[in-house]
Design an enzyme around this catalytic site. Structure first.
Site, PDB file in Angstrom:
ATOM      1  N   LYS A  75       0.451  -1.613   0.008  1.00  0.00           N
ATOM      2  CA  LYS A  75       0.380  -0.137   0.598  1.00  0.00           C
ATOM      3  C   LYS A  75       0.923   0.984  -0.001  1.00  0.00           C
ATOM      4  O   LYS A  75       0.294   2.041  -0.774  1.00  0.00           O
ATOM      5  CB  LYS A  75      -1.373  -0.386   1.182  1.00  0.00           C
ATOM      6  CG  LYS A  75      -1.703  -0.719   1.172  1.00  0.00           C
ATOM      7  CD  LYS A  75      -2.916  -1.391   2.497  1.00  0.00           C
ATOM      8  CE  LYS A  75      -3.795  -2.588   1.677  1.00  0.00           C
ATOM      9  NZ  LYS A  75      -4.563  -3.034   3.621  1.00  0.00           N
TER      10      LYS A  75
ATOM     11  N   GLN B 263      -4.785  -1.576   9.486  1.00  0.00           N
ATOM     12  CA  GLN B 263      -4.348  -2.747   8.891  1.00  0.00           C
ATOM     13  C   GLN B 263      -5.469  -4.135   9.765  1.00  0.00           C
ATOM     14  O   GLN B 263      -4.048  -3.619  11.211  1.00  0.00           O
ATOM     15  CB  GLN B 263      -2.763  -3.374   8.907  1.00  0.00           C
ATOM     16  CG  GLN B 263      -2.582  -4.489   7.707  1.00  0.00           C
ATOM     17  CD  GLN B 263      -3.221  -4.156   6.522  1.00  0.00           C
ATOM     18  OE1 GLN B 263      -3.713  -3.182   5.775  1.00  0.00           O
ATOM     19  NE2 GLN B 263      -3.733  -5.498   5.731  1.00  0.00           N
TER      20      GLN B 263
ATOM     21  N   ASP C 275     -10.395   2.196   3.419  1.00  0.00           N
ATOM     22  CA  ASP C 275     -11.314   0.774   3.251  1.00  0.00           C
ATOM     23  C   ASP C 275     -13.018   0.094   3.270  1.00  0.00           C
ATOM     24  O   ASP C 275     -13.205  -0.923   2.808  1.00  0.00           O
ATOM     25  CB  ASP C 275     -10.977   0.084   5.145  1.00  0.00           C
ATOM     26  CG  ASP C 275      -9.419  -1.233   4.770  1.00  0.00           C
ATOM     27  OD1 ASP C 275      -8.828  -1.899   3.549  1.00  0.00           O
ATOM     28  OD2 ASP C 275      -8.645  -0.591   5.336  1.00  0.00           O
TER      29      ASP C 275
HETATM   30  N1  GUN Z   1      -6.711  -6.893   6.210  1.00  0.00           N
HETATM   31  C1  GUN Z   1      -5.952  -7.777   4.900  1.00  0.00           C
HETATM   32  N2  GUN Z   1      -7.475  -7.578   3.914  1.00  0.00           N
HETATM   33  C2  GUN Z   1      -7.229  -5.675   4.475  1.00  0.00           C
HETATM   34  C3  GUN Z   1      -7.567  -4.740   3.782  1.00  0.00           C
HETATM   35  O1  GUN Z   1      -8.195  -4.518   2.636  1.00  0.00           O
HETATM   36  N3  GUN Z   1      -7.750  -3.539   4.991  1.00  0.00           N
HETATM   37  C4  GUN Z   1      -7.177  -3.726   6.445  1.00  0.00           C
HETATM   38  N4  GUN Z   1      -7.903  -2.361   7.123  1.00  0.00           N
HETATM   39  N5  GUN Z   1      -7.308  -4.937   6.953  1.00  0.00           N
HETATM   40  C5  GUN Z   1      -6.842  -5.662   6.253  1.00  0.00           C
END
Ligand code: GUN
Length: 282
Positions: free
Chosen positions: A54, A98, A121
């Site tokens: 990211k 996350q 998200d």
């Molecule tokens: N953990 C696994 N995929 C994601 C996601 O798309 N967003 C977040 N915040 N945590 C994750």
């Protein structure tokens, strides 16, 4: 017939290029760079990899990222305090915590603390609710990434029989809502579903988000179906695999996403898009 293998990596890369262009244009017009706060808690190796991807996508697109690496034993109160400070900071457009979170932290409480206007998200009840009433703004990244991927390939969804396997808040449920918005007839399956094979074998589009390798057998796939594999598991030999028996399924499907290189890169790209949308709209 062998399926067309959907190259999520290249579709995502194109999307990132478009976002970069738009950010350059906006910067030339005097806007500051969109800004994303990424909060990573603890040392989960998979989470570290996802967060790094990211941050790299932010660098590629011109989004400013601010990372907070918090200790595994951070308290819920400390985390809430950080989120509230980010909510109040006008120079922050997006907040991402996350997951998974350590077991002493209530994920629901944390997600609900994020200002929905910064919820890039698309996890907050507000943003899920907007999707449910057909007026989405910040859409859950993975399901939205799947829709964007199919849209890019000009695959028409209207009227298709869709089966989603997995009912999680972050993926399965918003995926159900996205497919419904796209005018599919949607069935969502979970651990108590009866006759799973029968349901899957009737689907024009199968979306699996279970996280169990080989959960979807290749011979369950209807000839000509679209197979979207959101599952991701690292095997003991370090190989990354999805939920679907890929080699067998690709001999029956019309389109299939690989793992890795399918939906994963789209999740990151839609996160970037959401961050830009959050800046533009709010
Ligand atoms: N953990 C696994 N995929 C994601 C996601 O798309 N967003 C977040 N915040 N945590 C994750």
């Amino acid at each position: 017939m062998s399926a067309k293998i959907i190259d999520g990596k290249s579709i995502a890369s194109e999307l990132l290029d478009n976002i970069k262009e738009e950010i350059i244009t906006r910067t030339n017009e005097g806007h500051r760079a969109p800004t994303l706060v990424v909060i990573l808690i603890g040392e989960n190796p998979a989470s570290k990899i996802y967060v790094n991807r990211k941050i790299m996508a932010c660098e590629k697109t011109g989004i400013k990222s601010i990372t907070h690496n918090l200790k595994e034993n951070v308290t819920e109160q400390e985390l809430l305090k950080l989120i509230i400070a980010c909510n109040q900071d006008n120079e922050i457009d997006g907040i991402l915590v996350q997951s998974p979170l350590p077991s002493h932290i209530n994920e629901e409480v944390i997600i609900e603390a994020i200002n929905p206007k910064k919820d890039v998200d698309g996890f907050t009840p507000h943003n899920i609710g907007l999707l449910a009433i057909k007026t989405p703004i910040l859409r859950s990244c993975t399901p939205y990434g799947v829709i964007k991927m199919l849209d890019t390939l000009k695959i028409k969804l209207e009227g298709l029989d869709a089966v989603v396997v997995g009912q999680s808040n972050h993926v399965g449920r918003p995926m159900f809502l996205e497919l419904l918005l796209a005018k599919c007839t949607v069935t969502i399956c979970h651990s108590k579903t009866k006759n799973l094979q029968e349901k899957i074998s009737q689907a024009d589009i199968i979306v699996s988000a279970v996280g169990v390798p080989n959960f979807i057998k290749g011979n369950w796939v209807k000839h000509g179906a679209i197979v979207i594999d959101i599952g991701i598991t690292r095997l003991n030999n370090n190989k990354i695999v999805g939920d679907v028996e890929f080699d067998a399924a690709k001999e029956r499907a019309a389109f299939i996403t690989p793992v890795p290189g399918g939906v994963g890169p789209m999740t990151v790209a839609t996160l970037m898009e959401n961050t830009l949308i959050a800046q533009k709209l709010f």
